[in-house]
Design a protein around this motif. Structure first.
Motif, short mmCIF file in Angstrom:
data_model
loop_
_atom_site.label_atom_id
_atom_site.label_comp_id
_atom_site.label_asym_id
_atom_site.label_seq_id
_atom_site.Cartn_x
_atom_site.Cartn_y
_atom_site.Cartn_z
N ALA A 80 118.01 29.21 120.06
CA ALA A 80 119.33 29.82 120.14
C ALA A 80 119.63 30.37 121.93
N ALA A 81 118.42 30.65 122.34
CA ALA A 81 118.44 31.16 123.65
C ALA A 81 118.66 30.11 124.51
N HIS A 107 121.12 40.21 119.62
CA HIS A 107 119.68 39.85 119.66
C HIS A 107 119.42 39.99 121.21
N VAL A 109 118.65 38.12 123.34
CA VAL A 109 118.62 36.69 124.05
C VAL A 109 120.09 36.40 124.38
N VAL A 157 124.51 37.31 111.55
CA VAL A 157 123.72 38.12 110.77
C VAL A 157 122.71 39.04 111.89
N ASP A 184 126.31 33.79 117.40
CA ASP A 184 124.94 33.61 117.30
C ASP A 184 124.52 33.70 115.86
N ARG A 209 114.20 27.72 113.34
CA ARG A 209 113.02 28.30 112.83
C ARG A 209 113.06 29.59 111.97
N LYS A 210 114.14 29.84 111.53
CA LYS A 210 114.21 31.20 110.70
C LYS A 210 114.47 30.68 109.42
#
Ligand SMILES: Cc1ncc(COP(=O)(O)O)c(C=O)c1O
Length: 381
Positions: A80-81, A107, A109, A157, A184, A209-210
């Protein structure tokens, strides 16, 4: 906003491997079969052609997963970054429009991408404080939006408190002021149903990855082609750009004109990880993220009860009242445990948590069940 003020000491020491979830079984199978194909491949160009075709199939799966409007393109990335940074570095500003509004809570990032870009670009970053319950303050956002605003950047979220932001209303406010809405969705994808067309945003970023239970090194975005085709590439390579003149002077480099997604995918992809993401995405399409959401909703009170019995104080407000919680909650850590020790103990018990000096964050996903929560609660006594 400066990079330094956005990072307090705690964030600097918290290396966020913690929110990695386990891989789904379909992700593992798809990754293994990619690696077997790679081992057997004797013709590299042929292998790359067939693997590239698989990436196009992944794009199609992600399109079904996110249901964007027809004019959106799907771009694959590593985090995401990376995708936020790509937008922050490459989205054109005009003399009039160069303010980016960061809707709290975000977040780090997201803040880093825009604040980082503002060091070399004429971007001004403003933060819109949250409403005290870790959700967007829509009145404050409406007041902050004006004709200088290039984009609103918001998290779907929230990563500490699991609050679900009212994206449609935020998009409408942004659009009414002529600004873009960039979302995001790193914690949303795979945890709650995401319908990009209904959200109306211009760009939606997801992470593998989440809650998608896919590996590190996988992220994606769905974005309006009209917007994405204006974004300058961040990685210049033969995939994203072309040399159009006889010599190799800078003036003859051109981003692939109008060619999406290639223009924004200059980096070599992590094929093994993206194959695994394809496995997870197809599995989630089969079982339905509605099912995941129902599962998480069922488990959340069970988790909260268990923690209450342990005497651990809930630090998040989202989900305890009228605010919807997508399944992420933060507790005060047990007084005796250090963050890393607690993280290791919970991990050994089969539950990945994010812990720092005095908090523990639990992010529920499709593979959790009551037995895993019982084990977690035992570790956190
Ligand atoms: C809401 C949110 N956005 C972005 C990120 C960063 O994701 P990535 O590691 O893919 O850059 C995270 C990671 O925890 C997150 O929770």
């Amino acid at each position: 906003v400066s990079v330094d003020t956005l990072l307090d000491a705690r964030w600097r020491m918290f290396f966020d491997w913690a929110s990695i979830s386990p891989l789904s079984n379909p992700a593992q199978v798809a990754r293994r079969s990619h690696l077997e194909r790679a081992d057997r491949a004797v013709d590299p160009p042929l292998f790359l052609r067939s693997e590239t075709a698989r990436l196009d199939r992944l794009r199609e799966s992600l399109r079904r997963f996110l249901t964007p409007p027809g004019d959106h393109a799907i771009v694959l990335g590593r985090s995401a970054a990376e995708l936020l940074s790509l937008l922050a570095a490459g989205l054109p500003t005009t003399a009039d429009r160069r303010v980016v509004l960061l809707v709290e809570p975000n977040h780090p990032v997201a803040a880093l991408a825009w604040a980082g870009a503002s060091r070399t670009r004429p971007i001004r970053v403003h933060t819109v404080a949250h409403d005290g319950r870790h959700l967007a303050d829509l009145d404050a956002l409406a007041a902050a939006l004006d004709r200088r605003c290039l984009a609103v950047c918001v998290t779907h979220v929230t990563h500490l408190h699991g609050g679900v932001q009212p994206i449609r209303r935020i998009t409408d406010l942004a659009h009414a002021a002529g600004a873009l809405c960039i979302v995001d969705g790193a914690q949303a994808t795979g945890r709650i149903p995401v319908d990009v067309a209904a959200l109306g945003c211009d760009v939606y970023i997801g992470a593998g990855r989440k809650a998608m239970l896919a590996p590190i090194g996988t992220a994606f975005l769905s974005g309006a082609a009209e917007v994405l085709s204006m974004v300058e590439p961040s990685v210049w390579s033969t995939r994203s750009a072309t040399l159009i003149g006889p010599d190799h002077a800078a003036s003859v480099v051109a981003a692939r004109p109008g060619e999406l997604p290639a223009r924004l995918e200059g980096n070599l992809p992590d094929l093994a990880a993206l194959n695994a993401l394809a496995g997870s995405t197809d599995a989630l399409l089969d079982i339905g993220v509605d099912w995941v959401q129902a599962q998480v909703r069922r488990l959340l009170p069970y988790l909260l009860d268990g923690m209450k019995r342990n005497g651990l104080e809930l630090q998040s407000t989202a989900g305890t009242g009228e605010v919807a919680n997508a399944g992420i909650v933060t507790f005060a850590a047990p007084p005796t445990a250090s963050g890393l020790d607690l993280q290791a103990r919970c991990g050994a018990a089969g539950f990945v948590v994010a812990a720092d000096l005095d908090t523990v964050r639990v992010s529920l996903h499709a593979r959790n069940d009551e037995t895993a929560i019982d084990a977690l609660c035992r570790e956190m006594r």
